[in-house]
Design an enzyme around this catalytic site. Structure first.
Site, PDB file in Angstrom:
ATOM      1  N   THR A 192       0.814  -1.146  -0.115  1.00 38.08           N
ATOM      2  CA  THR A 192      -0.056  -0.073   0.012  1.00 38.08           C
ATOM      3  C   THR A 192       0.754   1.408  -0.001  1.00 38.08           C
ATOM      4  O   THR A 192       1.756   1.190   0.431  1.00 38.08           O
ATOM      5  CB  THR A 192      -0.729  -0.067   1.211  1.00 38.08           C
ATOM      6  OG1 THR A 192      -1.438  -1.223   1.419  1.00 38.08           O
ATOM      7  CG2 THR A 192      -1.621   1.192   1.605  1.00 38.08           C
ATOM      8  N   ASP A 223      -7.293  -3.443   5.762  1.00 43.28           N
ATOM      9  CA  ASP A 223      -7.134  -2.209   6.639  1.00 43.28           C
ATOM     10  C   ASP A 223      -7.252  -0.935   5.953  1.00 43.28           C
ATOM     11  O   ASP A 223      -7.448   0.142   6.371  1.00 43.28           O
ATOM     12  CB  ASP A 223      -5.653  -2.133   7.384  1.00 43.28           C
ATOM     13  CG  ASP A 223      -4.738  -2.202   6.612  1.00 43.28           C
ATOM     14  OD1 ASP A 223      -4.593  -2.980   5.708  1.00 43.28           O
ATOM     15  OD2 ASP A 223      -3.743  -1.281   6.767  1.00 43.28           O
TER      16      ASP A 223
HETATM   17  N1  ASP Z   1      -2.473  -3.510   3.968  1.00 42.54           N
HETATM   18  C1  ASP Z   1      -2.807  -3.841   2.709  1.00 42.54           C
HETATM   19  C2  ASP Z   1      -3.890  -4.972   2.872  1.00 42.54           C
HETATM   20  O1  ASP Z   1      -4.075  -5.579   3.711  1.00 42.54           O
HETATM   21  C3  ASP Z   1      -1.676  -4.607   1.959  1.00 42.54           C
HETATM   22  C4  ASP Z   1      -0.355  -4.063   2.282  1.00 42.54           C
HETATM   23  O2  ASP Z   1      -0.300  -2.856   2.387  1.00 42.54           O
HETATM   24  O3  ASP Z   1       0.706  -4.920   2.047  1.00 42.54           O
HETATM   25  O4  ASP Z   1      -4.522  -4.622   1.983  1.00 42.54           O
END
Ligand code: ASP
Length: 332
Positions: A192, A223
């Site tokens: 992200t 999240d």
């Molecule tokens: N936090 C993101 C999700 O769970 C993925 C990531 O940041 O690696 O969708």
């Protein structure tokens, strides 16, 4: 304004006087952090090395006197527009059924916030999230409703998956016959962009956007679109964002937890570390469980921490541009 400046000057003067009585090594560190604390210069930080290009766009806004909200939106739009990025925007990895569904949220200094989840075929989810915040009574729109709202607002429809992603998906599908098996953590997720900014007026905003866990179950939200988990801003205190395994971050309301720890007086660094420790304490099996937090307080101090090594973030201020490795709890 004049009074504020005077108060700052007085504080710095008192801090300087106190420092003359302590060990010079500790004093130099303290002076650095004191100066940092008292600055009102703009700062922008964002997750991972794609943050470098994103920060440049955000800095363009901040350095021209623009506000933090415009800065974070402009910043993460750069990452969303980069179709070679496989974890953010329409170039992101699809879910188990081949659909690229995007999640994003945004929050400003007045605690206004907007969010979209499972949004398909729209290039800039972050701007749709901002439109949800500014043009509706709601905070969160998901799926077809979010898409219809985006189209009604004049956002263009884009065909997804793009050919490169489709080719990767076809290959993955051949090798993964059981489409409902549990997604593989850290092989099948990642990265992200979360961005936090402080503007020249001392106001904070944040943005977060992702294609989420690659080959996730259709309908899965992580999240990143959830205010309090992937992002939280409280203009009285600070802002925080997260990246990594969304399910674990949601479980502790991660970004909100970091901001509340800063409210209790912990530095951004300490707060991020404590949130990571809480995740660790809530999970018996930490195999491949990478979670990372990034925080910026009201005075421009920053901090970060991750479960495992490997997380870095881009930092930009008037006198520094850097990609910084975050401290971590354990080696991969
Ligand atoms: N936090 C993101 C999700 O769970 C993925 C990531 O940041 O690696 O969708």
């Amino acid at each position: 304004m004049e009074n504020n400046k005077r108060r700052r000057f007085l504080k710095l003067g008192l801090a300087g006087a106190a420092l003359s009585f302590i060990d010079p090594f500790k004093a130099s560190k303290l002076i650095a952090s004191t100066e940092n604390r008292l600055t009102s210069s703009p700062v922008v930080i964002s997750t991972w090395n794609h943050g470098i290009a994103a920060n440049k766009a955000a800095w363009e806004v901040l350095s021209n006197g623009g506000n933090a909200l415009d800065a974070v939106e402009s910043g993460v739009r750069v990452t969303e527009a980069d179709v070679s990025n496989r974890s953010v925007g329409i170039g992101g990895m699809p879910d188990r059924s081949g659909h690229v569904t995007l999640d994003a949220c945004i929050m400003d200094e007045n605690s206004n916030c907007g969010s979209v989840g499972c949004l398909e075929g729209i290039e800039h989810p972050i701007s749709v999230a901002r439109a949800v915040m500014e043009k509706t009574q709601h905070v969160m729109l998901v799926g077809d409703g979010a898409k219809q709202f985006a189209l009604d607002q004049g956002f263009q429809k884009i065909k997804t998956p793009i050919p490169e992603v489709k080719a990767e998906y076809q290959k993955w599908k051949k090798e993964n016959k059981d489409l409902f098996k549990k997604p593989e953590i850290n092989h099948e997720n990642h990265d992200t962009i979360g961005m936090l900014a402080l503007d020249a007026n001392g106001n904070l905003s944040g943005a977060c956007t992702t294609s989420g866990w690659a080959y996730k179950l259709p309908g899965r939200l992580g999240d990143s679109p959830i205010i309090g988990a992937g992002l939280f801003v409280d203009n009285e205190v600070g802002a925080a964002c997260a990246t990594g395994l969304g399910e674990a971050i949601i479980r502790i309301a991660g970004s909100h937890t970091v901001v509340e720890l800063m409210r209790q007086g912990y530095t951004p660094q300490e707060a991020c570390k404590m949130a990571v420790e809480r995740i660790i304490s809530k999970h018996k099996d930490l195999t491949n469980l990478q979670c990372c937090f990034l925080a910026l307080d009201k005075n421009g101090n920053v901090g970060s921490f991750s479960v495992y090594n490997g997380f870095n973030y881009a930092y930009t201020s008037a006198d520094k541009e850097a990609l910084i490795d975050a401290p971590f709890d354990r080696n991969w």
